[in-house]
Design a protein around this motif. Structure first.
Motif, short mmCIF file in Angstrom:
data_model
loop_
_atom_site.label_atom_id
_atom_site.label_comp_id
_atom_site.label_asym_id
_atom_site.label_seq_id
_atom_site.Cartn_x
_atom_site.Cartn_y
_atom_site.Cartn_z
N ALA A 172 13.05 -82.30 45.61
CA ALA A 172 13.04 -81.49 44.39
C ALA A 172 11.70 -80.77 44.25
N VAL A 173 11.75 -79.53 43.73
CA VAL A 173 10.54 -78.73 43.49
C VAL A 173 10.70 -78.00 42.16
N PRO A 174 9.60 -77.57 41.53
CA PRO A 174 9.70 -76.82 40.28
C PRO A 174 10.42 -75.48 40.47
N LEU A 175 11.09 -75.02 39.43
CA LEU A 175 11.96 -73.83 39.53
C LEU A 175 11.18 -72.53 39.73
N THR A 176 10.28 -72.21 38.82
CA THR A 176 9.67 -70.87 38.84
C THR A 176 8.89 -70.58 40.13
N PRO A 177 8.05 -71.48 40.61
CA PRO A 177 7.36 -71.21 41.89
C PRO A 177 8.33 -71.03 43.05
N PHE A 178 9.42 -71.81 43.03
CA PHE A 178 10.43 -71.69 44.09
C PHE A 178 11.05 -70.30 44.07
N LEU A 179 11.46 -69.84 42.90
CA LEU A 179 12.09 -68.51 42.80
C LEU A 179 11.12 -67.41 43.21
N SER A 180 9.85 -67.56 42.83
CA SER A 180 8.87 -66.51 43.15
C SER A 180 8.63 -66.39 44.65
N ARG A 181 8.88 -67.48 45.38
CA ARG A 181 8.71 -67.44 46.84
C ARG A 181 9.86 -66.70 47.53
N HIS A 182 11.02 -66.67 46.89
CA HIS A 182 12.22 -66.16 47.57
C HIS A 182 12.80 -64.89 46.97
N TYR A 183 12.35 -64.50 45.78
CA TYR A 183 12.93 -63.32 45.13
C TYR A 183 11.83 -62.42 44.57
N LYS A 184 12.09 -61.13 44.53
CA LYS A 184 11.16 -60.19 43.93
C LYS A 184 11.11 -60.42 42.42
N PRO A 185 10.01 -60.01 41.77
CA PRO A 185 9.83 -60.34 40.34
C PRO A 185 11.00 -59.94 39.44
N ALA A 186 11.55 -58.76 39.63
CA ALA A 186 12.65 -58.31 38.76
C ALA A 186 13.89 -59.19 38.96
N MET A 187 14.18 -59.52 40.21
CA MET A 187 15.32 -60.37 40.51
C MET A 187 15.07 -61.79 39.96
N GLN A 188 13.85 -62.29 40.13
CA GLN A 188 13.52 -63.61 39.61
C GLN A 188 13.72 -63.67 38.10
N ALA A 189 13.25 -62.65 37.40
CA ALA A 189 13.39 -62.62 35.94
C ALA A 189 14.87 -62.60 35.54
N ARG A 190 15.67 -61.82 36.26
CA ARG A 190 17.11 -61.75 35.93
C ARG A 190 17.79 -63.09 36.17
N ILE A 191 17.42 -63.75 37.27
CA ILE A 191 18.01 -65.06 37.59
C ILE A 191 17.67 -66.07 36.50
N GLU A 192 16.40 -66.13 36.11
CA GLU A 192 15.99 -67.11 35.10
C GLU A 192 16.64 -66.82 33.74
N GLN A 193 16.76 -65.54 33.40
CA GLN A 193 17.43 -65.18 32.14
C GLN A 193 18.91 -65.58 32.17
N THR A 194 19.56 -65.38 33.32
CA THR A 194 20.97 -65.74 33.45
C THR A 194 21.16 -67.25 33.35
N ILE A 195 20.28 -68.01 34.00
CA ILE A 195 20.35 -69.46 33.92
C ILE A 195 20.22 -69.91 32.46
N ASP A 196 19.25 -69.34 31.74
CA ASP A 196 19.05 -69.72 30.34
C ASP A 196 20.27 -69.36 29.48
N ARG A 197 20.87 -68.19 29.76
CA ARG A 197 22.03 -67.76 28.97
C ARG A 197 23.21 -68.68 29.22
N LEU A 198 23.46 -69.02 30.48
CA LEU A 198 24.60 -69.87 30.82
C LEU A 198 24.42 -71.30 30.28
#
Length: 363
Positions: A262-288
């Motif tokens: 297991a690893v923390p979410l935000t650093p993991f996403l920042s390694r694999h996705y561009k900032p705009a995509m990362q922001a959209r993913i995190e917003q979608t997770i929060d909404r769902l």
């Protein structure tokens, strides 16, 4: 309020004095004691309904000690569903129908039932993978349409029995985890061989079939996001924490019991996705995950906490993979998130405390 009205029984599957999660239940007991709540562990099979008592275990003086307790006023259901659950279910049902007991929440009955509830939400439905009860024709239809499929037990945990089936040049490649949670891989050449293998593998259990989603990192490591949501001391839903679970490249699942980490979410996403995509993913997770517990509770009935497993495919699409009403919380220790770790342990007691106050209109 009487002393017995301030009791919380942790209902779980016990084999004699053996039960899992002793470390977690010890912490629950100690935190409950600080709030004047007596916490003990019991099996639904050890209830004496005529005397309204139960044989169980309480942590005191540095050890788990067996005792006979009056039936608790409040019950925290940690009786995990699986093949052996049928031996416990009649007793659980009887306890749930007892008007003098208050369950913090009622366990979800299975993946198919949850899917059938969530599909009616306009917010959640687009993020649910197409899902059918497994028949050979449903499997063949999924393979014809998508080229690969996942089959998974309706009532299962830890990635056990999850299998990917992919059409390939030589026929069909089958890989996943068997009933002992060991990885395996097979190739069969003919549809008849596939049918025989799937029938043998699934005998005695009900399975679901879904399209296989590419839920892995660019280097091929499977991962998902575990979001723990719990009711707090005000009776409101709250997100306790989020963590990414990463599986072995040889595996198709990311479950920790299958050797994942297991690893923390935000650093993991920042390694694999561009900032705009990362922001959209995190917003979608929060909404769902903000919508799901409230919507599910309307259809299912009272819940106390949920582990929501979120998948993110290679295109950045967000999927609801699974919902668990008896979630683990090891991930927050693994990612060194002490705040989430503390809240994950204490929220059930805080919520029980809230219900106790509600019952008597305050102490």
């Amino acid at each position: 309020m009487t002393a017995n009205q301030r009791t919380l029984g942790i209902m779980t599957r016990c084999q004699g004095s053996h039960f899992i999660d002793k470390g977690y239940y010890k912490k629950l007991t100690l935190f409950g004691r600080k709030h004047g709540i007596r916490v003990f562990v019991f099996s639904p099979r050890r209830v004496n309904f005529s005397s309204r008592t139960v044989s169980g275990f309480e942590y005191k003086n540095g050890a788990w000690q067996s005792d006979t307790f009056p039936l608790p006023a409040f019950v925290y259901d940690r009786c995990f569903v699986g093949p052996a659950y049928r031996n416990y279910k009649p007793f659980v049902d009887k306890l749930q129908n007892d008007r003098n007991l208050t369950f913090l929440g009622h366990g979800l009955s299975g993946k198919w039932q949850v899917h059938q509830m969530l599909i009616h939400s306009a917010v959640l439905a687009p993020s649910l993978p197409p899902t059918e009860i497994l028949t050979y024709s449903a499997l063949q239809g999924t393979l014809d349409h998508y080229g690969s499929a996942i089959i998974k037990p309706m009532a299962g945990t830890h990635g056990i029995g999850v299998v990917r089936i992919t059409e390939c040049r030589g026929g069909y490649e089958i890989s996943g985890r068997n009933k002992e949670n060991k990885p395996f891989r097979r190739v069969v050449k003919e549809p008849g061989g596939l049918k025989t293998l799937v029938t043998t593998f699934t005998t005695g259990r009900k399975f679901l079939v879904q399209p296989y989603l590419e839920l892995h990192t660019p280097d091929g490591s499977p991962f998902d996001v575990r979001v723990l949501v719990q009711k707090n001391g005000k009776g409101e839903w709250e997100t306790t924490g989020k963590a990414v679970r990463i599986g072995d490249k040889k595996s198709i699942t990311s479950n920790l019991h299958g050797g994942g980490k297991a690893v923390p979410l935000t650093p993991f996403l920042s390694r694999h996705y561009k900032p705009a995509m990362q922001a959209r993913i995190e917003q979608t997770i929060d909404r769902l995950t903000g919508e799901l517990p409230r919507f599910l509770e309307k259809s299912h009935g009272k819940l106390v906490e949920l582990g929501i497993d979120i998948g993110i495919d290679t295109s950045g699409n967000v999927w609801i993979i699974e919902v668990n009403s008896r979630p683990g919380r090891t991930v927050f220790t693994m990612i060194n998130d002490p705040a989430a770790q503390f809240h994950s342990i204490t929220q059930p007691v805080r919520y029980a405390h809230y219900l106790m106050k509600e019952r008597v209109g305050g102490y």
